[in-house]
Design an enzyme around this catalytic site. Structure first.
Site, PDB file in Angstrom:
ATOM      1  N   ASP A  50       0.856  -1.191   0.000  1.00 45.47           N
ATOM      2  CA  ASP A  50       0.000   0.000   0.000  1.00 45.47           C
ATOM      3  C   ASP A  50       0.893   1.242   0.000  1.00 45.47           C
ATOM      4  O   ASP A  50       1.643   1.467   0.945  1.00 45.47           O
ATOM      5  CB  ASP A  50      -0.895  -0.013   1.248  1.00 45.47           C
ATOM      6  N   ASP A  51       0.844   2.019  -1.076  1.00 44.61           N
ATOM      7  CA  ASP A  51       1.614   3.268  -1.194  1.00 44.61           C
ATOM      8  C   ASP A  51       3.118   3.052  -1.381  1.00 44.61           C
ATOM      9  O   ASP A  51       3.902   3.976  -1.143  1.00 44.61           O
ATOM     10  CB  ASP A  51       1.403   4.185   0.026  1.00 44.61           C
TER      11      ASP A  51
ATOM     12  N   CYS B 172      -6.139   4.419  -3.797  1.00 47.74           N
ATOM     13  CA  CYS B 172      -6.353   3.058  -3.285  1.00 47.74           C
ATOM     14  C   CYS B 172      -7.636   2.409  -3.781  1.00 47.74           C
ATOM     15  O   CYS B 172      -7.597   1.351  -4.413  1.00 47.74           O
ATOM     16  CB  CYS B 172      -6.371   3.075  -1.757  1.00 47.74           C
TER      17      CYS B 172
ATOM     18  N   HIS C   5     -10.763  -2.238   1.534  1.00 49.50           N
ATOM     19  CA  HIS C   5     -11.015  -0.843   1.134  1.00 49.50           C
ATOM     20  C   HIS C   5     -11.967  -0.730  -0.055  1.00 49.50           C
ATOM     21  O   HIS C   5     -11.885   0.218  -0.835  1.00 49.50           O
ATOM     22  CB  HIS C   5      -9.699  -0.121   0.825  1.00 49.50           C
TER      23      HIS C   5
ATOM     24  N   ASP D 181      -0.365  -0.756  -4.916  1.00 47.76           N
ATOM     25  CA  ASP D 181      -1.633  -0.302  -5.495  1.00 47.76           C
ATOM     26  C   ASP D 181      -1.473   0.978  -6.306  1.00 47.76           C
ATOM     27  O   ASP D 181      -2.292   1.277  -7.182  1.00 47.76           O
ATOM     28  CB  ASP D 181      -2.713  -0.134  -4.416  1.00 47.76           C
TER      29      ASP D 181
END
Length: 585
Positions: free
Chosen positions: A37-38, A77, A138, A344
């Site tokens: 993530d990120d 995201c 999410h 992502d």
């Protein structure tokens, strides 16, 4: 039949069986999909980082294929993950916002991945695969009540889920600040200042006899200020327990979520799923919370990297990847398992904590980052390993997308693709096995929320990769590499600059996107833009109208959708993690 004839027939029979076996479908592989993530493309060592230690991710690249132009379908995201799960641009499923907020921030929101969408998990489950999601989802949870779970992972093809239906936020970890700074300023601090100035001004005018102000006016203004203040304090107190919790399937196991050994718990769940799924093919989607803020890591990694809390989190994630590879080796599953690692979208370059420490990652040489479609926002790590099938040490420069995983794993599992919808992803296996030197993507479309932002064109029989921007974000302050004044870049209005003609780059020669082309520097300038505009128009015509899952109404907190594991006063508090850890599953 004579003995001699039997001896003649036997070799022919053996030859026939050998031929049949050699032309039969290869065994269906296990699938392990790992998403950070990120994480920026400049963070793993295999993409050039020399100070962040990622030996296990690097090992995947060494033993498999590394994609250098692997692209997220969105730089945020929620829409990126929707595209990944469905193989379709997020605008097709309504998972792209027309407003500022491009992701879900409340678990008790009503939007999410529509039940009508088909995920790769559903396709693989229908083919007999065991399927699990460990980590971040999410993509929504409920539609109309707190028990319908219409957007939940278990309603989208996963047999097992452990993790967060929402996302990791600074607000989830005490002392790490908030992502609602702008909202607090506009909805709380400015109104309170206006009310305070109004009350003070009216009081002065009343005392001077210049204006007679009834006491009820003062009372109403003070009551309004009190309501705003109370709502603000309640939000600060209740946001964390109501939005930051862990679930196992449909049950809450920890509310609020504790960061203590969180990566270790997620890793343990993933390893346990693999161990109990050896009797039939399995698909594991391991979706890390790292390296999204709030940053965390256990004591074995805290303070050990050369990049502060961000580096500690990244190196802990790499350790977790190693645990997955180790259990595959231990169970002798590695040779029949496709492992895919990605992020992502790009690193969040504007991420700075309340102490002024930079908490974002590295996008390498590329411009921009999370929330914009400069290369730094959408070019992500893409590493795939399948020993004996994907040649080790490959470096592939063709444009590919995270949407490509959907048709790739569907075909490997023996599942036909849905015929009632457009699938935008393309099977990666011909490229990975060297049967093709070009990606099947001639055009790729880059969205900023629901707005078509840019088009990428890789013409046949050409090494050029053209990228045309219809608009670009206004970086602030001037000369910065991001939108630091708003924390993320927005997609419309005063926040963007529109370009007519579009801004054109040749990514193959200018990957840093520093030198936009002109008719003087590119003789085919207008011809190229004409082809790209025609492709964009054709793509736009293929988009049906669908409900906007990220509309303001779908994003708002709804008390009737709020999950609470146990009521302790007016708060939700429980911790079943220690108990569950003792239960044999």
């Amino acid at each position: 039949m004579s003995k001699m004839r039997k001896m003649r027939v036997l070799p022919l029979l053996l030859l026939f069986l050998w031929e049949a076996q050699s032309h039969s479908a290869p065994p269906r592989p296990n699938i392990v999909l790992v998403m950070a993530d990120d994480l920026g493309i400049g963070d793993p060592g295999c993409y050039g980082n020399r100070t962040l230690r990622t030996p296990n991710i690097d090992r995947l690249a060494k033993e498999g294929a590394k994609l250098t132009q692997h692209l997220a379908a969105s730089p945020l995201c929620t829409p990126s993950r929707a595209a990944f799960m469905t193989g379709r641009y997020p605008v097709r499923s309504g998972m792209a916002s027309w407003y500022r907020a491009g992701v879900f921030v409340f678990t008790a929101a009503s939007g999410g991945l529509p039940p009508s969408e088909i995920t790769f998990a559903r396709l693989l489950k229908n083919q007999g695969y065991s399927t699990a999601l460990i980590g971040k989802w999410h993509l929504g949870m409920n539609c109309y009540n707190k028990t319908d779970f219409c957007h939940h992972p278990l309603h989208h093809g996963f047999d097992y889920f452990y993790g967060l239906t929402m996302t990791n936020l600074r607000d989830c970890k005490p002392g790490e600040g908030t992502v609602f700074t702008m909202a607090f300023k506009k909805l709380v601090f400015i109104p309170l200042q206006i009310l305070g100035i109004t009350v003070l001004t009216l009081a002065v005018l009343n005392c001077l006899g210049l204006l007679r102000v009834p006491h009820t006016v003062f009372f109403c203004l003070l009551v309004l200020a009190g309501i705003i203040l109370v709502v603000f304090l309640c939000f600060l107190h209740y946001f964390r327990p109501l939005n930051c919790f862990l679930m196992r399937n449909y049950e809450i196991t920890q509310q609020p979520m504790s960061y203590d050994n969180l990566t270790q718990r997620l890793t343990s769940e993933a390893v346990h799923f693999i161990r109990r799924s050896t009797e039939r093919p399995f698909m594991l989607f391991l979706s890390y919370l790292h390296v999204h803020t709030a940053h965390f890591s256990n004591r074995d990694f805290a303070g050990k990297s050369r990049h502060g809390k961000y580096g500690d989190a990244a190196e802990e994630m790499d350790w977790s990847v190693g645990q997955i590879l180790n259990v595959l080796e231990e169970l002798r599953l590695a040779d029949n398992t496709l492992v895919y690692f990605t992020s992502d979208h790009g690193a969040h370059v504007e991420e700075v904590n309340i102490k002024g420490e930079v908490h974002g990652g590295s996008n390498g040489i590329y411009k921009g980052g999370k929330a914009n479609n400069w290369e730094g926002g959408i070019r992500v790590p893409g590493v795939l390993r399948w020993p004996g099938v994907i040649r080790a040490g490959q470096v592939i420069h063709a444009p590919t997308s995270n949407m490509d995983i959907f048709p790739t794993v569907a075909k490997l599992a023996g599942s036909p693709l849905p015929e009632d919808r457009i699938i935008d992803g393309r099977d990666l296996m011909p490229l990975l096995q060297g049967k093709s030197q070009r990606s099947d993507h001639e055009f790729l479309f880059h969205y900023c929320n629901a707005y078509l932002n840019a088009v990428r064109w890789h013409p046949p029989n050409s090494t050029a990769i053209w990228k045309a921007f219809f608009f670009t974000p206004k970086f602030t302050p001037e000369g910065a590499n991001g939108c630091f004044s708003t924390h993320v870049c927005f997609c419309f209005g005063k926040f963007v600059t529109h370009h007519d003609p579009p801004l054109l780059f040749d990514i193959s020669k200018d990957p840093r996107e520093r030198n936009p082309l002109t008719p003087a520097t590119e003789p085919r300038f207008h011809e190229i833009l004409k082809v790209m505009q025609a492709a964009a128009d054709e793509h736009t015509r293929s988009l049906p109208e669908v409900p906007n899952q990220l509309s303001l109404g779908n994003q708002l907190w709804k008390p009737w959708l709020q999950l609470c594991c146990h009521s302790s006063g007016l708060s939700c508090q429980c911790d079943r993690e220690k108990y569950d850890a003792r239960v044999s599953r």
